[in-house]
Design a protein around this motif. Structure first.
Motif, PDB file in Angstrom:
ATOM      1  N   LEU A  82      35.173  82.387  27.381  1.00 51.30           N
ATOM      2  CA  LEU A  82      34.503  81.220  27.966  1.00 51.30           C
ATOM      3  C   LEU A  82      33.019  81.218  27.630  1.00 51.30           C
ATOM      4  CD1 LEU A  82      36.170  81.021  31.511  1.00 51.30           C
ATOM      5  CD2 LEU A  82      36.374  79.345  29.660  1.00 51.30           C
ATOM      6  N   TYR A  83      32.406  82.400  27.704  1.00 53.75           N
ATOM      7  CA  TYR A  83      30.973  82.512  27.384  1.00 53.75           C
ATOM      8  C   TYR A  83      30.715  82.113  25.927  1.00 53.75           C
ATOM      9  CZ  TYR A  83      26.470  84.570  26.255  1.00 53.75           C
ATOM     10  OH  TYR A  83      25.189  84.749  25.804  1.00 53.75           O
ATOM     11  N   LEU A  84      31.549  82.607  25.012  1.00 60.58           N
ATOM     12  CA  LEU A  84      31.369  82.275  23.599  1.00 60.58           C
ATOM     13  C   LEU A  84      31.604  80.791  23.346  1.00 60.58           C
ATOM     14  CD1 LEU A  84      33.136  85.353  21.962  1.00 60.58           C
ATOM     15  CD2 LEU A  84      30.686  84.881  22.009  1.00 60.58           C
ATOM     16  N   ASN A  85      32.598  80.215  24.010  1.00 60.05           N
ATOM     17  CA  ASN A  85      32.860  78.780  23.848  1.00 60.05           C
ATOM     18  C   ASN A  85      31.661  77.937  24.263  1.00 60.05           C
ATOM     19  OD1 ASN A  85      35.433  79.264  22.881  1.00 60.05           O
ATOM     20  ND2 ASN A  85      36.416  79.007  24.880  1.00 60.05           N
ATOM     21  N   ARG A  86      30.957  78.394  25.287  1.00 53.63           N
ATOM     22  CA  ARG A  86      29.808  77.632  25.793  1.00 53.63           C
ATOM     23  C   ARG A  86      28.549  77.848  24.972  1.00 53.63           C
ATOM     24  NH1 ARG A  86      31.814  79.324  31.063  1.00 53.63           N
ATOM     25  NH2 ARG A  86      30.373  81.086  30.939  1.00 53.63           N
ATOM     26  N   ASN A  87      28.396  79.020  24.345  1.00 51.26           N
ATOM     27  CA  ASN A  87      27.101  79.377  23.766  1.00 51.26           C
ATOM     28  C   ASN A  87      27.078  79.567  22.253  1.00 51.26           C
ATOM     29  OD1 ASN A  87      25.256  80.031  26.279  1.00 51.26           O
ATOM     30  ND2 ASN A  87      27.252  80.945  26.727  1.00 51.26           N
ATOM     31  N   VAL A  88      28.238  79.677  21.609  1.00 46.96           N
ATOM     32  CA  VAL A  88      28.269  79.957  20.170  1.00 46.96           C
ATOM     33  C   VAL A  88      29.116  78.900  19.465  1.00 46.96           C
ATOM     34  CG1 VAL A  88      28.906  81.620  18.384  1.00 46.96           C
ATOM     35  CG2 VAL A  88      27.985  82.434  20.559  1.00 46.96           C
ATOM     36  N   SER A  89      28.590  78.421  18.343  1.00 48.12           N
ATOM     37  CA  SER A  89      29.328  77.447  17.531  1.00 48.12           C
ATOM     38  C   SER A  89      29.877  78.145  16.294  1.00 48.12           C
ATOM     39  CB  SER A  89      28.412  76.297  17.121  1.00 48.12           C
ATOM     40  OG  SER A  89      29.064  75.433  16.228  1.00 48.12           O
ATOM     41  N   THR A  90      31.141  77.880  15.973  1.00 44.98           N
ATOM     42  CA  THR A  90      31.768  78.517  14.813  1.00 44.98           C
ATOM     43  C   THR A  90      31.563  77.731  13.531  1.00 44.98           C
ATOM     44  OG1 THR A  90      33.872  77.364  15.151  1.00 44.98           O
ATOM     45  CG2 THR A  90      33.556  79.462  16.303  1.00 44.98           C
ATOM     46  N   GLY A  91      31.368  76.428  13.643  1.00 46.63           N
ATOM     47  CA  GLY A  91      31.280  75.592  12.454  1.00 46.63           C
ATOM     48  C   GLY A  91      32.626  75.346  11.818  1.00 46.63           C
ATOM     49  N   LEU A  92      33.715  75.774  12.490  1.00 45.09           N
ATOM     50  CA  LEU A  92      35.065  75.594  11.968  1.00 45.09           C
ATOM     51  C   LEU A  92      35.769  74.507  12.777  1.00 45.09           C
ATOM     52  CD1 LEU A  92      36.087  79.359  11.606  1.00 45.09           C
ATOM     53  CD2 LEU A  92      35.277  77.833   9.805  1.00 45.09           C
ATOM     54  N   GLU A  93      36.342  73.564  12.096  1.00 41.72           N
ATOM     55  CA  GLU A  93      37.005  72.456  12.769  1.00 41.72           C
ATOM     56  C   GLU A  93      38.254  72.939  13.511  1.00 41.72           C
ATOM     57  OE1 GLU A  93      38.865  68.027  11.741  1.00 41.72           O
ATOM     58  OE2 GLU A  93      37.861  69.202  10.186  1.00 41.72           O
ATOM     59  N   GLY A  94      38.327  72.587  14.797  1.00 39.76           N
ATOM     60  CA  GLY A  94      39.501  72.916  15.602  1.00 39.76           C
ATOM     61  C   GLY A  94      39.533  74.335  16.120  1.00 39.76           C
ATOM     62  N   LYS A  95      38.488  75.134  15.871  1.00 43.47           N
ATOM     63  CA  LYS A  95      38.463  76.512  16.341  1.00 43.47           C
ATOM     64  C   LYS A  95      37.235  76.754  17.206  1.00 43.47           C
ATOM     65  CE  LYS A  95      41.218  79.171  13.087  1.00 43.47           C
ATOM     66  NZ  LYS A  95      41.284  80.429  12.314  1.00 43.47           N
ATOM     67  N   THR A  96      37.482  77.267  18.411  1.00 45.22           N
ATOM     68  CA  THR A  96      36.378  77.615  19.299  1.00 45.22           C
ATOM     69  C   THR A  96      35.930  79.042  19.014  1.00 45.22           C
ATOM     70  OG1 THR A  96      37.874  78.440  21.007  1.00 45.22           O
ATOM     71  CG2 THR A  96      37.280  76.084  21.086  1.00 45.22           C
ATOM     72  N   ALA A  97      34.715  79.375  19.461  1.00 46.77           N
ATOM     73  CA  ALA A  97      34.197  80.728  19.250  1.00 46.77           C
ATOM     74  C   ALA A  97      35.044  81.755  19.988  1.00 46.77           C
ATOM     75  CB  ALA A  97      32.747  80.795  19.713  1.00 46.77           C
ATOM     76  N   GLY A  98      35.575  81.369  21.148  1.00 49.07           N
ATOM     77  CA  GLY A  98      36.411  82.292  21.905  1.00 49.07           C
ATOM     78  C   GLY A  98      37.692  82.635  21.194  1.00 49.07           C
ATOM     79  N   SER A  99      38.351  81.638  20.606  1.00 54.57           N
ATOM     80  CA  SER A  99      39.605  81.895  19.890  1.00 54.57           C
ATOM     81  C   SER A  99      39.362  82.703  18.621  1.00 54.57           C
ATOM     82  CB  SER A  99      40.302  80.572  19.559  1.00 54.57           C
ATOM     83  OG  SER A  99      39.508  79.790  18.669  1.00 54.57           O
ATOM     84  N   VAL A 100      38.244  82.443  17.954  1.00 54.57           N
ATOM     85  CA  VAL A 100      37.888  83.227  16.758  1.00 54.57           C
ATOM     86  C   VAL A 100      37.640  84.685  17.147  1.00 54.57           C
ATOM     87  CG1 VAL A 100      36.152  83.554  14.960  1.00 54.57           C
ATOM     88  CG2 VAL A 100      36.977  81.259  15.486  1.00 54.57           C
ATOM     89  N   PHE A 101      36.953  84.878  18.262  1.00 53.03           N
ATOM     90  CA  PHE A 101      36.684  86.235  18.764  1.00 53.03           C
ATOM     91  C   PHE A 101      37.997  86.965  19.057  1.00 53.03           C
ATOM     92  CE2 PHE A 101      36.198  88.861  22.638  1.00 53.03           C
ATOM     93  CZ  PHE A 101      35.336  89.831  22.158  1.00 53.03           C
TER      94      PHE A 101
END
Length: 904
Positions: free
Chosen positions: A805-824
């Motif tokens: 949740l923290y990553l989703n709110r504060n970090v952008s992945t630049g990947l379409e359809g992927k949140t930072a949390g899911s990438v993590f």
């Protein structure tokens, strides 16, 4: 002056591979331009040597270039000629250039003095090797120590004659001095002083002491082994040579005892019992015999003149009767390369205590694939209910005994600390009471709270944590408590009834401690006899499971929690775990933003390099580490190289089905299915039939490994496997690891030419366990690595959910359809996979196969998450016969090549 250019040839111990040349040139460029580098070089490609030769070549050329630059600026200032009619502008220019010339002159003098000192040491060492000066100094120290003890004895006798109302001398050291450091602004870290920094330094850190020692031994093999000034830093546990201290059972006790000795305190009173006589007390001498200034200074000189790893440094300390722990710290100022473990660099307090100054220096972090998790772990704090009650009991007893002798300010802060601990204990105990009727003892519940919520619920939001931390650190109350508990009992045992529904209060714990302390001082003599020994042993056994010995001062953990609660609210969360059994209750501060503790390193250092065998994906280090810590995107540089082995020495295979066509689905819902387990057994039986030497099979968790092994034993698969290879399991206990590895390798060597049918060994290991990182299964020890499933972490973990949740709110992945949390979440899995499969292929002549058993490995996203040196050669098969044919052909070819080589 012109920028430095990488040399064409680096001083490598042997002709380097092309990928090593590229690595060193890129590293040289990153350091020279003050950039932030992410370097990936597979294990077995000579990464350590490339780092050493690249960075030390740059350091030597940079120092020569920098001295020439300083001289040039000084000369230019002397040649300045006034130009133009504007006398004011000309005068201002002269003043500025004069100031710059003075600064350059001062820096040049510092560098020259440092070089002259090192050269003088080399000459002086030859002259004083067998000098009597050291011997005379030692004799003087011993004489001074004896006089000091005589003085103390006389002082005690005089006080006894006078009949003064005072504490015994052994208790005087337990009292706190009047606390007089309560001004605002005190206790804040002082800015680093460039004038006291010495030469430009390379701080190299890695995960373990063995990796650091290996790095130093690699330096010794190069031409820099005789030139570079290298200092190895380590904990007291690794470098203390005082056996009375190093034999203590925990690092906290070792640290506390060392600090006590540095303050000149007496050793612990020991009792000697005669035949029927009352016990007598014997006191040893004050201070540490290895911490003599003359001896430490001499060891500092030796450290700077010879490259020593941690073990060699400790051996040298024992040989010279001097302290290598403090000698290494004193040598940091004049060192060029400082080798140290992660926590010394990444933890600010430890970094400052070790004399590490970042400004203008270079940091290299090796084995950095789990750096983000490491930073989070170092700065997360776990505090159990037992530790809280132990700290509360100690401090309450201390206050009870010395309340009339403490200053009002000391009393105020001690009571505030007690209130803080009491509030936390009350929260955990109330949670235990609330859940005792509905919640099973084995099912603790956790609550995730923001820091402000936690403080509000515990009613501690009005406390000034900054002043409490400052008080604990400056008053040394934690060390006083440790000495206090040792003086009275040796250690504090906190009563902890862990039976179902049992709940204790802080008052109960304190009262229990007071009662024990009182009883220990008024035990009738007859209780020490044979008649009561059996009863005492029985009571001890009854209480053994209900007590925990708190080693060292538990107040240190409370201090760490207070420090953590000062961090910005958004950077962390507090996890409150409550159980109907209070001994399973705890409070944990979880750091969500590791970049906040990397900010000083990124912004103050000239350059920062993170390196490892598997650093993919680079975006994680760029976004969550460098950029989030204040680095500029333009400074971040990536480098990745392939492996040194030819393509025909590696066979990676992704296998979606087993021999009977059953899909290999090791998701959590299906991996315990008997059909899947039977199919896994068939795959392994076929593998051990064609693969020589050692086979290492990685399973997702210890629990699943236990289930697989149990099922194989009952279904007969284990018998079939044992007919081909001797089967081993990774032990749960670390002290059994070496024995298992020795037996595993010994069996491979013994059965290499066996005709009995059993050739080699099969080892079941766990991803993320003791054998998935840092263990080399080279050559015959690892001809095949089998990866069973994808080790995704538990999605129901509250800590993982909060991090995502923290990553989703504060970090952008630049990947379409992927949140930072899911990438993590994906990265956590594949970083563990990549570390495990990297255990094989350790050098250029090595060869191995890698089997990825799960239909999900055939997806494009999974293939892309693998290291490039594996993914570009990956064979994605559809059916087992195809994979088995590839595997058999691979090893037949290698057997033929080996036969031809032996014939030649």
């Amino acid at each position: 002056m012109n920028q430095l250019q990488p040399p064409e040839d680096f001083p490598f111990p042997f002709p380097p591979y092309d990928i090593q040349k590229d690595f060193m040139k890129k590293l040289f460029s990153v350091l020279n331009e003050g950039q932030l580098g992410i370097f990936e070089s597979p294990t077995g490609t000579g990464k350590s040597l490339s780092l050493i030769c690249g960075v030390l070549t740059w350091l030597k050329l940079h120092n020569d270039h920098y001295k020439a630059e300083l001289l040039q600026k000084i000369e230019d200032a002397k040649k300045t000629v006034d130009e133009g009619p504007d006398w004011f502008a000309a005068a201002t220019k002269r003043i500025m250039e004069k100031g710059e010339a003075e600064r350059c002159q001062k820096e040049l003098e510092i560098i020259k003095k440092q070089e002259e000192r090192v050269n003088a040491l080399k000459e002086h060492r030859k002259l004083v090797k067998n000098s009597r000066i050291q011997k005379l100094n030692d004799e003087f120290d011993d004489l001074f120590q004896d006089l000091h003890e005589v003085k103390e004895d006389i002082s005690r006798e005089l006080n006894a004659i006078r009949g003064e109302n005072m504490l015994p001398p052994e208790e005087e050291t337990l009292l706190l001095d009047n606390y007089d450091s309560d001004c605002e602004g005190e206790g804040k870290p002082e800015p680093e002083e460039d004038s006291d920094q010495g030469c430009l330094k390379i701080f190299y850190c890695s995960r373990t002491h063995s990796q650091l020692s290996q790095f130093v031994r690699e330096i010794q093999k190069t031409v820099f082994g005789k030139e570079a000034r290298v200092v190895s830093l380590a904990s007291r546990q690794n470098l203390c040579v005082n056996e009375d201290v190093s034999k203590l059972p925990s690092i906290s006790l070792i640290n506390d005892r060392c600090l006590d000795l540095q303050r000149g305190k007496k050793n612990k009173v020991t009792k000697q019992e005669g035949n029927g006589n009352p016990s007598k007390k014997k006191r040893t001498s004050a201070g540490c015999p290895y911490y003599r200034q003359s001896a430490v200074d001499a060891l500092v000189d030796q450290v700077l003149l010879e490259v020593q790893d941690i073990e060699q440094l400790a051996t040298l300390g024992r040989k010279t009767n001097s302290c290598p722990y403090y000698a290494s710290r004193h040598a940091v100022k004049d060192a060029q390369v400082v080798v140290l473990p992660y926590n010394m660099l990444l933890h600010r307090g430890t970094r400052e205590a070790s004399g590490i100054k970042l400004s203008g220096n270079v940091v290299i972090i090796d084995e950095a694939h789990n750096l983000l998790e490491t930073i989070s772990s170092i700065h997360s704090v776990f505090l159990s209910l037992r530790q809280l009650q132990g700290a509360h009991a100690q401090l309450s007893q201390y206050l009870h005994r010395y309340t009339k002798r403490l200053s009002p300010k000391n009393l105020l802060y001690i009571k505030q600390i007690l209130f803080f601990m009491h509030s936390l204990i009350k929260m955990l105990n109330e949670g235990s009471r609330d859940g005792k009727s509905a919640m099973p003892a084995s099912t603790p519940t956790s609550r995730m709270l923001a820091v402000h919520q936690f403080l509000a619920e515990t009613l501690t939001d009005k406390l000034n944590f900054f002043k409490l931390v400052q008080y604990i650190e400056k008053s040394k109350i934690a060390h006083k408590l440790h000495s206090f508990s040792q003086h009275f009992e040796g250690s504090v045992k906190v009563s902890q009834p862990c039976k179902k529904h049992a709940v204790t209060s802080p008052t109960t714990s304190t009262s229990s401690f007071l009662a024990k302390l009182s009883a220990s001082k008024h035990v009738p003599a007859k209780l020490k006899g044979e008649d009561n020994q059996g009863e005492m042993n029985k009571k001890f056994e009854e209480q053994k499971e209900e007590e925990e010995v708190v080693m060292g001062s538990p107040l240190m953990q409370v201090l760490e929690l207070l420090k953590a609660l000062q961090h910005p609210t958004a950077d962390g969360r507090v996890v409150v775990t409550m159980s109907s059994t209070p001994c399973h209750s705890s409070i944990k501060y979880m750091l969500l933003n590791p970049a906040s503790h990397f900010h000083d390193i990124v912004t103050k250092c000239r350059s920062v390099v993170v390196a490892g065998g598997t650093m993919q994906p680079f975006s994680e280090f760029r976004d969550q580490l460098f950029l989030s810590a204040g680095g500029e995107a333009s400074r971040v540089q990536n480098f990745s190289c392939g492996h040194v082995i030819p393509a025909n020495q590696l066979l990676p295979v992704a296998l979606p089905q087993g021999p009977t066509g059953v899909t290999l689905d090791f998701t959590y819902q299906h991996r315990a299915d008997p059909k899947v387990l039977d199919e896994l057994g068939r795959v392994l039986v076929n593998v051990v039939t064609v693969v020589p030497g050692g086979v290492v099979c990685f399973l997702p968790s210890y629990e699943y490994a236990r289930k697989v092994f149990s099922y194989f034993a009952s279904s007969g698969v284990l018998t079939r496997l044992s007919a081909k290879k001797k089967v081993f399991q990774e032990p749960r206990k670390s002290n059994q690891l070496d024995a298992v590895l020795n037996e595993y390798s010994k069996n491979i060597n013994l059965t290499a030419s066996s005709t009995s049918g059993v050739t080699g060994s099969l080892l079941f290991s766990v991803v993320g366990g003791k054998m998935s990182e840092g263990i080399n299964f080279s050559d015959e020890l690892g001809r095949c690595v089998v990866m069973v499933g994808l080790p995704y972490p538990n999605t129901h973990s509250p800590e993982l959910k909060e991090k995502m949740l923290y990553l989703n709110r504060n970090v952008s992945t630049g990947l379409e359809g992927k949140t930072a949390g899911s990438v993590f979440y994906e990265n956590l899995c594949f970083k563990a996979v990549n570390q495990s499969i990297g255990r094989a292929i350790r050098h250029r002549q090595d060869y191995a196969s890698i089997l990825l058993l799960d239909h999900r490995y055939c997806r494009q996203s999974s293939i892309q998450a693998l290291p490039s040196w594996i993914s570009k050669h990956l064979c994605v098969t559809k059916r087992f016969p195809e994979a088995f044919s590839l595997l058999r052909k691979f090893f037949v070819e290698k057997r033929l090549v080996a036969a031809v080589s032996d014939a030649v």
